[in-house]
Design an enzyme around this catalytic site. Sequence first.
Site, PDB file in Angstrom:
ATOM      1  N   LYS A 198       0.845  -1.190   0.000  1.00  0.00           N
ATOM      2  CA  LYS A 198       0.000   0.000   0.000  1.00  0.00           C
ATOM      3  C   LYS A 198       0.886   1.247   0.000  1.00  0.00           C
ATOM      4  O   LYS A 198       1.835   1.342   0.781  1.00  0.00           O
ATOM      5  CB  LYS A 198      -0.899  -0.016   1.234  1.00  0.00           C
ATOM      6  CG  LYS A 198      -2.124   0.871   1.150  1.00  0.00           C
ATOM      7  CD  LYS A 198      -3.082   0.582   2.293  1.00  0.00           C
ATOM      8  CE  LYS A 198      -4.372   1.362   2.158  1.00  0.00           C
ATOM      9  NZ  LYS A 198      -5.325   1.062   3.232  1.00  0.00           N
ATOM     10  N   GLU A 256     -19.172  -5.145  11.076  1.00  0.00           N
ATOM     11  CA  GLU A 256     -20.101  -4.301  11.827  1.00  0.00           C
ATOM     12  C   GLU A 256     -21.139  -5.112  12.595  1.00  0.00           C
ATOM     13  O   GLU A 256     -21.482  -4.784  13.740  1.00  0.00           O
ATOM     14  CB  GLU A 256     -20.806  -3.327  10.875  1.00  0.00           C
ATOM     15  CG  GLU A 256     -19.888  -2.300  10.243  1.00  0.00           C
ATOM     16  CD  GLU A 256     -19.207  -2.774   8.973  1.00  0.00           C
ATOM     17  OE1 GLU A 256     -18.439  -1.990   8.384  1.00  0.00           O
ATOM     18  OE2 GLU A 256     -19.438  -3.948   8.576  1.00  0.00           O
ATOM     19  N   ARG A 308     -25.239  -1.279   8.178  1.00  0.00           N
ATOM     20  CA  ARG A 308     -24.895  -2.658   7.828  1.00  0.00           C
ATOM     21  C   ARG A 308     -25.237  -3.624   8.963  1.00  0.00           C
ATOM     22  O   ARG A 308     -25.293  -4.828   8.759  1.00  0.00           O
ATOM     23  CB  ARG A 308     -23.400  -2.767   7.487  1.00  0.00           C
ATOM     24  CG  ARG A 308     -22.927  -1.748   6.474  1.00  0.00           C
ATOM     25  CD  ARG A 308     -21.549  -2.053   5.954  1.00  0.00           C
ATOM     26  NE  ARG A 308     -21.627  -3.006   4.865  1.00  0.00           N
ATOM     27  CZ  ARG A 308     -20.584  -3.605   4.312  1.00  0.00           C
ATOM     28  NH1 ARG A 308     -19.372  -3.377   4.783  1.00  0.00           N
ATOM     29  NH2 ARG A 308     -20.733  -4.443   3.324  1.00  0.00           N
TER      30      ARG A 308
END
Length: 634
Positions: free
Chosen positions: A280, A367, A395
């Site tokens: 990344k 979540e 969610r």
Amino acid sequence: MNLENIKDPKMIKSLSEEQLEKLAEEIRKFLVQKLSTSGGHLGPNLGVVELTLALHKVFNSPNDKFLWDVGHQSYVHKIVTGRASGFDTLRKYKGMSGFPKMSESEHDVWETGHSSTSLSGAMGMAIARDLKGTDEKIIPIIGDGALTGGMALEALNHIGHEKKDIIVVLNDNEMSIAPNVGALHNILGRLRTAGKYQWVKDELEYLMKRIPAIGGKVAATAERIKDSLKYLLVSGVFFEELGFTYLGPVDGHSFTNLIETFQYAKKTKGPVLVHVITKKGKGYKPAELDTTGKWHGVGPYKIESGEGVQPVSAAPAWSKVISDAVLKLARKDKRIVAITPAMPMGSKLMEFAKEFPERFFDVGIAEQHAITMAAGLATQKFKPFLAIYSTFLQRGYDQVVHDVCRQKLNVIFGIDRAGLVGADGETHQGVYDIAFLRHIPNIVIMMPKDENEGQHMVYTAVQYDDGPIALRFPRGNGLGVAMDDECKEIPIGSWEILKEGNDAAILTFGTTIEMALDAAKQLMKVGVNAKVVNARFIKPLDEDMLHTILCTGMPVLTIEEAVLQGGFGSAVLEFAHDHQYHNAQIDRMGIPDKFIEHGSVSKLLEEIDLTTEKAVEKVQKLLEKQSIIKQQRA
């Protein structure tokens, strides 16, 4: 190569690996330059440059379908599909989206902004392909962090069971936004160190076939030997046990390895998982060295140093105000624990995690699990503070209903980014939580007018013992108000009059209080004295104050930076109906029945007429209507 000259990904196919290397370098420079002025998701995109180019070289978009999970790593895909010229408008009002967008390009076949959806979408597309009898390739690209999402695991299980031809590209950079956590992350860690497992397995099979027949035992045990090797090389062989052909790990910055592996995957029948290791932020040192998630999404910055260029507000960020209040109380109250689904940085919980590591839990992108885990803690008399963005809370709706509210458990929902968030657009606007929470029994919903009231609301939530309580707060910085040394409890359901008035009443809360006070000032100039109320409790309403206001017959305007359907204004209308104030003049301002796209919050508020001028106009119209009714009755 001028990147704006790339109009079609077919141009990539004729390039040699040397030319691809040069193109990758140009793309990285382009991204670093453009995002230094616009901001955006820099780290994820720098990490997938070679991966994206290799995908477009081997496969044929848009016939072959690329589904970018979350979508914040699709900038390189946008460049390759002819959108480099749009980067000056990236994430700006009416400009190019920071996520895949079907209306932008035929190459964007799946719109996303939340993680863990690409595999389910890919399964649907694969079923549709097979029913139509076509032969396109379906290629979801999903990050290792997104695999902690339950939906992704459900899809992996189904894809493996159905043996569908899907090529899953697992982009493994060991990060989602914050460093990844959990057992799946550890499995991938072992896979990273396993080398070219598929190559070794195939070589072993080739060698066994060359051994002269020396009895039935070798033939009978050959498959078991291969299976044993699998477990020796890769602990668990998670993906193969789910029914996938596992290819990798592959160096995600080597065109030779990527192209060779994708070509092999293209020929393989059934579900394939290509495990790609990327870095990344690759190619830009500040982003490469980041271990905190700071360079995942950034504002404008200085290229040379990586320093931000936006002025630093004197007022603290709302997330920090709330997390600081939680930390302060946690020092005295051992019942308080903090939970976040992969957002410790965004929710400013790093100090809490450092001071109370045994009472801090980052559960990854999960979540639903986070909410039900908080419920479990609450059954044991703990005070779980769940820091979660409004757009991510939706969610876990079923868990809020069944596991928290139905059991009337003392879970504190710290709903961050409540209201419009701006540049991230439709998928991230936090405007639905009031509507989807308000109708659930047992829950309290509140939002402060400033940071001081915010810390008092945190204290109120901790003291509250009669069920779940949701504390909403916006993105960005507070107002810079003075903070009380000691926190105090606010009576549940109590509102506050900010300005007295007897001609009309404006009821609002949170970010729109300033708008209401400005409207009242404007109205005073034309002789209208409007009452302004800080309706800080959205549920329950302050019924005593509402009765007082409606009994006077003064018109009422409600203002909210949230959807109108089922929102705060709807609650006031319901109250008026239920208590037979049938002649009450009530109007509402809020988010209309449409998805709000990206752009600065001020521009978006203008677009939907959520402005001071509109508030003044609506109050005047209410008064005119009231006057006409009075004349008719006279």
